[in-house]
Design a protein around this motif. Structure first.
Motif, PDB file in Angstrom:
ATOM      1  N   ILE A  82       0.851  -1.199   0.000  1.00 33.23           N
ATOM      2  CA  ILE A  82       0.000   0.000   0.000  1.00 33.23           C
ATOM      3  C   ILE A  82       0.882   1.243   0.000  1.00 33.23           C
ATOM      4  N   LYS A  83       1.960   1.216   0.807  1.00 37.63           N
ATOM      5  CA  LYS A  83       2.894   2.345   0.814  1.00 37.63           C
ATOM      6  C   LYS A  83       3.486   2.567  -0.577  1.00 37.63           C
ATOM      7  N   LEU A  84       3.949   1.489  -1.203  1.00 36.06           N
ATOM      8  CA  LEU A  84       4.546   1.626  -2.538  1.00 36.06           C
ATOM      9  C   LEU A  84       3.526   2.126  -3.559  1.00 36.06           C
ATOM     10  N   ASN A  85       2.300   1.634  -3.462  1.00 39.66           N
ATOM     11  CA  ASN A  85       1.255   2.113  -4.371  1.00 39.66           C
ATOM     12  C   ASN A  85       0.997   3.602  -4.153  1.00 39.66           C
ATOM     13  N   ASN A  86       0.952   4.037  -2.897  1.00 40.11           N
ATOM     14  CA  ASN A  86       0.748   5.457  -2.592  1.00 40.11           C
ATOM     15  C   ASN A  86       1.933   6.302  -3.070  1.00 40.11           C
ATOM     16  N   ILE A  87       3.145   5.782  -2.904  1.00 39.92           N
ATOM     17  CA  ILE A  87       4.336   6.499  -3.394  1.00 39.92           C
ATOM     18  C   ILE A  87       4.281   6.601  -4.913  1.00 39.92           C
ATOM     19  N   PHE A  88       3.869   5.522  -5.570  1.00 39.15           N
ATOM     20  CA  PHE A  88       3.714   5.553  -7.029  1.00 39.15           C
ATOM     21  C   PHE A  88       2.690   6.608  -7.439  1.00 39.15           C
ATOM     22  N   ASN A  89       1.546   6.625  -6.770  1.00 41.58           N
ATOM     23  CA  ASN A  89       0.499   7.605  -7.113  1.00 41.58           C
ATOM     24  C   ASN A  89       0.993   9.036  -6.926  1.00 41.58           C
ATOM     25  N   GLU A  90       1.718   9.282  -5.832  1.00 41.70           N
ATOM     26  CA  GLU A  90       2.297  10.620  -5.604  1.00 41.70           C
ATOM     27  C   GLU A  90       3.320  10.954  -6.684  1.00 41.70           C
ATOM     28  N   LEU A  91       4.134   9.978  -7.053  1.00 45.35           N
ATOM     29  CA  LEU A  91       5.142  10.194  -8.081  1.00 45.35           C
ATOM     30  C   LEU A  91       4.480  10.472  -9.426  1.00 45.35           C
ATOM     31  N   GLU A  92       3.415   9.767  -9.717  1.00 45.59           N
ATOM     32  CA  GLU A  92       2.687   9.988 -10.962  1.00 45.59           C
ATOM     33  C   GLU A  92       2.157  11.425 -11.028  1.00 45.59           C
ATOM     34  N   ALA A  93       1.540  11.882  -9.955  1.00 44.83           N
ATOM     35  CA  ALA A  93       1.034  13.264  -9.909  1.00 44.83           C
ATOM     36  C   ALA A  93       2.190  14.255  -9.984  1.00 44.83           C
ATOM     37  N   PHE A  94       3.262  13.962  -9.284  1.00 42.05           N
ATOM     38  CA  PHE A  94       4.438  14.827  -9.290  1.00 42.05           C
ATOM     39  C   PHE A  94       5.016  14.953 -10.701  1.00 42.05           C
ATOM     40  N   ILE A  95       5.195  13.815 -11.383  1.00 41.71           N
ATOM     41  CA  ILE A  95       5.785  13.836 -12.732  1.00 41.71           C
ATOM     42  C   ILE A  95       4.884  14.577 -13.707  1.00 41.71           C
ATOM     43  N   ARG A  96       3.595  14.359 -13.627  1.00 41.95           N
ATOM     44  CA  ARG A  96       2.675  15.083 -14.535  1.00 41.95           C
ATOM     45  C   ARG A  96       2.788  16.597 -14.316  1.00 41.95           C
ATOM     46  N   SER A  97       2.799  17.000 -13.073  1.00 43.03           N
ATOM     47  CA  SER A  97       2.940  18.417 -12.758  1.00 43.03           C
ATOM     48  C   SER A  97       4.320  18.918 -13.164  1.00 43.03           C
ATOM     49  N   PHE A  98       5.352  18.120 -12.901  1.00 42.60           N
ATOM     50  CA  PHE A  98       6.725  18.480 -13.251  1.00 42.60           C
ATOM     51  C   PHE A  98       6.841  18.714 -14.752  1.00 42.60           C
ATOM     52  N   ARG A  99       6.234  17.822 -15.524  1.00 44.41           N
ATOM     53  CA  ARG A  99       6.254  17.976 -16.984  1.00 44.41           C
ATOM     54  C   ARG A  99       5.620  19.294 -17.409  1.00 44.41           C
ATOM     55  N   GLN A 100       4.494  19.589 -16.801  1.00 48.74           N
ATOM     56  CA  GLN A 100       3.746  20.786 -17.188  1.00 48.74           C
ATOM     57  C   GLN A 100       4.527  22.065 -16.903  1.00 48.74           C
ATOM     58  N   TYR A 101       5.215  22.127 -15.761  1.00 50.25           N
ATOM     59  CA  TYR A 101       5.853  23.375 -15.360  1.00 50.25           C
ATOM     60  C   TYR A 101       7.360  23.412 -15.544  1.00 50.25           C
ATOM     61  N   TRP A 102       8.017  22.262 -15.444  1.00 47.56           N
ATOM     62  CA  TRP A 102       9.475  22.264 -15.426  1.00 47.56           C
ATOM     63  C   TRP A 102      10.112  21.688 -16.678  1.00 47.56           C
ATOM     64  N   LEU A 103       9.375  20.943 -17.466  1.00 50.38           N
ATOM     65  CA  LEU A 103       9.959  20.348 -18.665  1.00 50.38           C
ATOM     66  C   LEU A 103       9.515  21.065 -19.934  1.00 50.38           C
ATOM     67  N   THR A 104       9.224  22.320 -19.817  1.00 51.01           N
ATOM     68  CA  THR A 104       8.836  23.090 -20.994  1.00 51.01           C
ATOM     69  C   THR A 104      10.077  23.424 -21.814  1.00 51.01           C
ATOM     70  N   SER A 105       9.871  23.580 -23.097  1.00 53.09           N
ATOM     71  CA  SER A 105      11.016  23.874 -23.963  1.00 53.09           C
ATOM     72  C   SER A 105      11.662  25.203 -23.591  1.00 53.09           C
ATOM     73  N   GLU A 106      10.871  26.170 -23.160  1.00 51.58           N
ATOM     74  CA  GLU A 106      11.466  27.469 -22.815  1.00 51.58           C
ATOM     75  C   GLU A 106      12.390  27.363 -21.605  1.00 51.58           C
ATOM     76  N   LEU A 107      12.087  26.456 -20.702  1.00 49.16           N
ATOM     77  CA  LEU A 107      12.961  26.263 -19.547  1.00 49.16           C
ATOM     78  C   LEU A 107      14.181  25.430 -19.931  1.00 49.16           C
ATOM     79  N   TYR A 108      13.976  24.398 -20.738  1.00 51.29           N
ATOM     80  CA  TYR A 108      15.107  23.579 -21.166  1.00 51.29           C
ATOM     81  C   TYR A 108      16.057  24.342 -22.091  1.00 51.29           C
ATOM     82  N   ASP A 109      15.550  25.336 -22.770  1.00 49.93           N
ATOM     83  CA  ASP A 109      16.415  26.161 -23.613  1.00 49.93           C
ATOM     84  C   ASP A 109      17.246  27.118 -22.771  1.00 49.93           C
ATOM     85  N   SER A 110      16.909  27.222 -21.507  1.00 52.03           N
ATOM     86  CA  SER A 110      17.589  28.137 -20.600  1.00 52.03           C
ATOM     87  C   SER A 110      18.816  27.480 -19.992  1.00 52.03           C
TER      88      SER A 110
END
Length: 185
Positions: A82-110
């Motif tokens: 259950i802990k691992l499943n919850n960590i996975f779910n948090e990581l999934e939400a984190f990565i989706r949000s990370f992609r949206q805000y931190w993996l943009t081309s304008e930031l990677y070009d910086s």
């Protein structure tokens, strides 16, 4: 008399995140931040001498919030799966949000991001692996699981597979959990 600002560093970070998330990287300037915070430009530079320093601090804060949530999950009184499943779910939400805000081309070009951000990312990945490793060792000590590989290798295996499942959802978490149960029991 000078105005006293409670926790100016947190105010600056909060407003910087607002600008980044709502307007994008190119709109995030020290002047825009000064205006949004309603504080002098020099005050911004006292805390963050460069935009690179600000971006790295924002990313560090973002990652730390995620690691704090993982620590809470690990401390919960549930079984390891259950802990691992919850960590996975948090990581999934984190990565989706990370992609949206931190993996943009304008930031990677910086250059500011590339120079420091990726290095910080690796540091936090290592911290996440250590958290999972510690959890595995505690579970093994309590005789809830039997680790067949080293705890560090197993933790790395888990995290790398979590990331792969999120990024390439051809394989479901539930299927991965079956492999984990074979590996850990």
């Amino acid at each position: 008399m000078a105005r006293v600002i409670e926790n100016p560093k947190q105010l600056i970070l909060s407003k910087a995140k607002e600008i980044l998330y709502n307007q994008g990287y190119h709109k995030l300037s020290m002047r825009a931040l000064s205006k949004a915070c309603n504080i002098a430009l020099g005050t911004i530079y006292n805390y963050y001498p460069t935009k690179k320093d600000l971006i790295i601090e924002m990313m560090t804060d973002y990652w730390q919030n995620y690691l704090d949530s993982v620590h809470k999950i690990v401390k919960s009184n549930t079984n390891i799966y259950i802990k691992l499943n919850n960590i996975f779910n948090e990581l999934e939400a984190f990565i989706r949000s990370f992609r949206q805000y931190w993996l943009t081309s304008e930031l990677y070009d910086s250059q500011e991001y590339v120079e420091g951000g990726l290095q910080k990312q690796y540091v936090f990945m290592e911290k996440l692996i250590v958290i999972i490793e510690d959890m595995l060792l505690k579970e093994q000590a309590n005789k809830n699981i039997q680790i067949k590989l080293s705890a560090q290798e197993t933790a790395s295996f888990i995290i790398m597979n979590f990331i792969t499942i999120v990024q390439m959802p051809l394989f479901k978490y539930e299927s991965f959990e079956l492999f984990l149960k074979e590996l850990l029991e």
